[in-house]
Design a protein around this motif. Structure first.
Motif, PDB file in Angstrom:
ATOM      1  N   ALA A  32       4.103   2.576  25.137  1.00 30.75           N
ATOM      2  CA  ALA A  32       4.849   2.741  23.802  1.00 30.75           C
ATOM      3  C   ALA A  32       4.182   3.804  22.819  1.00 30.75           C
ATOM      4  N   TYR A  33       2.809   4.018  23.013  1.00 36.43           N
ATOM      5  CA  TYR A  33       2.350   5.130  22.234  1.00 36.43           C
ATOM      6  C   TYR A  33       2.768   6.484  22.548  1.00 36.43           C
ATOM      7  N   VAL A  34       2.671   6.821  24.003  1.00 36.11           N
ATOM      8  CA  VAL A  34       3.141   8.055  24.453  1.00 36.11           C
ATOM      9  C   VAL A  34       4.655   8.257  24.141  1.00 36.11           C
ATOM     10  N   LEU A  35       5.497   7.262  24.147  1.00 32.38           N
ATOM     11  CA  LEU A  35       6.973   7.240  23.675  1.00 32.38           C
ATOM     12  C   LEU A  35       7.124   7.557  22.370  1.00 32.38           C
ATOM     13  N   THR A  36       6.387   7.062  21.535  1.00 35.07           N
ATOM     14  CA  THR A  36       6.795   7.028  20.007  1.00 35.07           C
ATOM     15  C   THR A  36       5.718   7.971  19.428  1.00 35.07           C
ATOM     16  N   GLY A  37       4.783   8.366  19.810  1.00 37.18           N
ATOM     17  CA  GLY A  37       3.658   9.420  19.144  1.00 37.18           C
ATOM     18  C   GLY A  37       3.098   8.783  18.169  1.00 37.18           C
ATOM     19  N   ASP A  38       2.874   7.320  17.715  1.00 41.90           N
ATOM     20  CA  ASP A  38       2.440   6.587  16.494  1.00 41.90           C
ATOM     21  C   ASP A  38       1.938   5.400  16.880  1.00 41.90           C
ATOM     22  N   VAL A  39       0.663   5.041  16.675  1.00 44.57           N
ATOM     23  CA  VAL A  39       0.241   3.951  16.912  1.00 44.57           C
ATOM     24  C   VAL A  39       0.963   2.710  16.663  1.00 44.57           C
ATOM     25  N   THR A  40       1.302   2.816  14.986  1.00 44.32           N
ATOM     26  CA  THR A  40       1.983   1.501  14.334  1.00 44.32           C
ATOM     27  C   THR A  40       3.501   1.471  15.046  1.00 44.32           C
ATOM     28  N   LEU A  41       3.990   2.427  15.029  1.00 41.57           N
ATOM     29  CA  LEU A  41       5.439   2.375  15.881  1.00 41.57           C
ATOM     30  C   LEU A  41       5.048   1.866  17.206  1.00 41.57           C
ATOM     31  N   ALA A  42       4.348   2.084  17.918  1.00 43.12           N
ATOM     32  CA  ALA A  42       3.951   1.564  19.330  1.00 43.12           C
ATOM     33  C   ALA A  42       3.795  -0.016  19.170  1.00 43.12           C
ATOM     34  N   GLU A  43       2.974  -0.239  18.341  1.00 40.93           N
ATOM     35  CA  GLU A  43       2.619  -1.872  18.397  1.00 40.93           C
ATOM     36  C   GLU A  43       4.164  -2.377  17.980  1.00 40.93           C
ATOM     37  N   LYS A 125      15.462  11.620  22.739  1.00 39.09           N
ATOM     38  CA  LYS A 125      15.778  11.226  24.254  1.00 39.09           C
ATOM     39  C   LYS A 125      15.112  12.264  25.145  1.00 39.09           C
ATOM     40  N   GLN A 126      14.928  13.614  24.926  1.00 35.99           N
ATOM     41  CA  GLN A 126      14.369  14.588  25.756  1.00 35.99           C
ATOM     42  C   GLN A 126      12.693  13.967  25.775  1.00 35.99           C
ATOM     43  N   ARG A 127      11.912  13.707  24.910  1.00 37.98           N
ATOM     44  CA  ARG A 127      10.660  13.323  24.603  1.00 37.98           C
ATOM     45  C   ARG A 127      10.698  12.085  25.533  1.00 37.98           C
ATOM     46  N   ALA A 128      11.675  11.215  25.332  1.00 35.72           N
ATOM     47  CA  ALA A 128      11.447   9.952  26.375  1.00 35.72           C
ATOM     48  C   ALA A 128      11.436  10.169  27.633  1.00 35.72           C
ATOM     49  N   ALA A 129      12.364  11.034  28.028  1.00 31.56           N
ATOM     50  CA  ALA A 129      12.527  11.253  29.394  1.00 31.56           C
ATOM     51  C   ALA A 129      11.437  12.131  30.058  1.00 31.56           C
ATOM     52  N   VAL A 130      10.800  12.916  29.118  1.00 36.62           N
ATOM     53  CA  VAL A 130       9.593  13.763  29.548  1.00 36.62           C
ATOM     54  C   VAL A 130       8.516  12.751  29.816  1.00 36.62           C
ATOM     55  N   VAL A 131       8.251  11.713  28.822  1.00 39.38           N
ATOM     56  CA  VAL A 131       7.286  10.749  28.942  1.00 39.38           C
ATOM     57  C   VAL A 131       7.177   9.884  30.224  1.00 39.38           C
ATOM     58  N   LEU A 132       8.777   9.436  30.360  1.00 42.09           N
ATOM     59  CA  LEU A 132       8.986   8.617  31.625  1.00 42.09           C
ATOM     60  C   LEU A 132       8.902   9.260  32.880  1.00 42.09           C
ATOM     61  N   ARG A 133       9.073  10.572  33.066  1.00 43.69           N
ATOM     62  CA  ARG A 133       9.021  11.397  34.252  1.00 43.69           C
ATOM     63  C   ARG A 133       7.646  11.805  34.432  1.00 43.69           C
ATOM     64  N   PHE A 134       6.961  12.259  33.677  1.00 48.85           N
ATOM     65  CA  PHE A 134       5.393  12.854  33.788  1.00 48.85           C
ATOM     66  C   PHE A 134       4.342  11.954  33.349  1.00 48.85           C
ATOM     67  N   TYR A 135       4.414  11.153  32.520  1.00 53.01           N
ATOM     68  CA  TYR A 135       3.602  10.153  32.147  1.00 53.01           C
ATOM     69  C   TYR A 135       3.594   8.793  33.113  1.00 53.01           C
ATOM     70  N   GLU A 136       4.905   8.305  33.188  1.00 54.04           N
ATOM     71  CA  GLU A 136       4.932   7.057  33.967  1.00 54.04           C
ATOM     72  C   GLU A 136       5.173   7.359  35.437  1.00 54.04           C
ATOM     73  N   GLU A 137       5.678   8.626  35.707  1.00 49.49           N
ATOM     74  CA  GLU A 137       6.015   9.090  36.858  1.00 49.49           C
ATOM     75  C   GLU A 137       7.231   8.413  37.576  1.00 49.49           C
ATOM     76  N   LEU A 138       8.214   8.271  36.886  1.00 55.82           N
ATOM     77  CA  LEU A 138       9.414   7.604  37.358  1.00 55.82           C
ATOM     78  C   LEU A 138      10.351   8.582  38.050  1.00 55.82           C
ATOM     79  N   SER A 139      11.364   8.125  38.911  1.00 52.57           N
ATOM     80  CA  SER A 139      12.246   9.097  39.089  1.00 52.57           C
ATOM     81  C   SER A 139      13.289   9.186  38.128  1.00 52.57           C
ATOM     82  N   TYR A 140      14.076  10.090  38.560  1.00 49.62           N
ATOM     83  CA  TYR A 140      15.447  10.407  37.476  1.00 49.62           C
ATOM     84  C   TYR A 140      16.446   9.106  37.645  1.00 49.62           C
TER      85      TYR A 140
END
Length: 177
Positions: A32-43, A125-140
């Motif tokens: 959630a932190y990598v997705l949101t970029g904010d500790v409070t929003l992630a929590e 949406k682009q940031r979420a897609a990049v996080v999911l692809r390169f941080y979470e290593e998910l397929s498209y």
């Protein structure tokens, strides 16, 4: 811990929610932190997702991958937040981030800050897609499922994000020269 989880699952016929949260909470918060970029929003996003998951745990725990199911809930919680509040709140200039210490913490921190600053300029949406692809290593296909879009759209989000980052880096490199 996984043996205890398997034993609890065998006894109850489904995974125990509290045990599952104990095991997965840190990973969900990092995601959630990598997705949101904010500790409070992630929590907040994780709390919203886990509240919903708890109420529906009998169904969630029977899913093929409960962790992916809850991660999708985290993404949905964040999307709901920015739809409601994005236009009303101005983001902080430099959000507080935590980084794991390393032998040369200053260099790693500077690099991490630079990468985060670049990613923060991307549309959500682009940031979420990049996080999911390169941080979470998910397929498209998995990214498309999580973002409720076609696989081709997920590819497009990642491609456009990388093109934007490349253009930004090229401009910064030209300015430094």
């Amino acid at each position: 811990m996984e043996a205890a989880l398997a034993a609890a699952e065998a006894r109850a016929g489904e995974i125990d929610f509290e045990l599952w949260v104990t095991e997965k909470a840190d990973a969900l918060l990092r995601f959630a932190y990598v997705l949101t970029g904010d500790v409070t929003l992630a929590e907040d996003a994780v709390q919203d997702a886990l509240t919903t998951a708890c109420a529906r745990w009998s169904r969630v725990s029977r899913a093929d991958d409960p962790e992916a199911y809850v991660k999708r809930m985290v993404v949905n919680a964040h999307i709901s937040w920015w739809r409601r509040f994005r236009r009303r709140e101005a983001p902080a200039a430099d959000p507080v981030r935590t980084a794991l210490p390393s032998p040369d913490g200053a260099a790693d921190r500077a690099e991490s800050d630079a990468v985060w600053a670049l990613c923060a300029t991307l549309p959500d949406k682009q940031r979420a897609a990049v996080v999911l692809r390169f941080y979470e290593e998910l397929s498209y296909a998995e990214i498309g499922a999580l973002l409720h879009c076609a696989e081709a759209t997920a590819r497009s989000h990642v491609h456009r994000a990388l093109a934007t980052l490349k253009t930004t880096l090229s401009k910064e490199g030209a300015e430094d020269a």
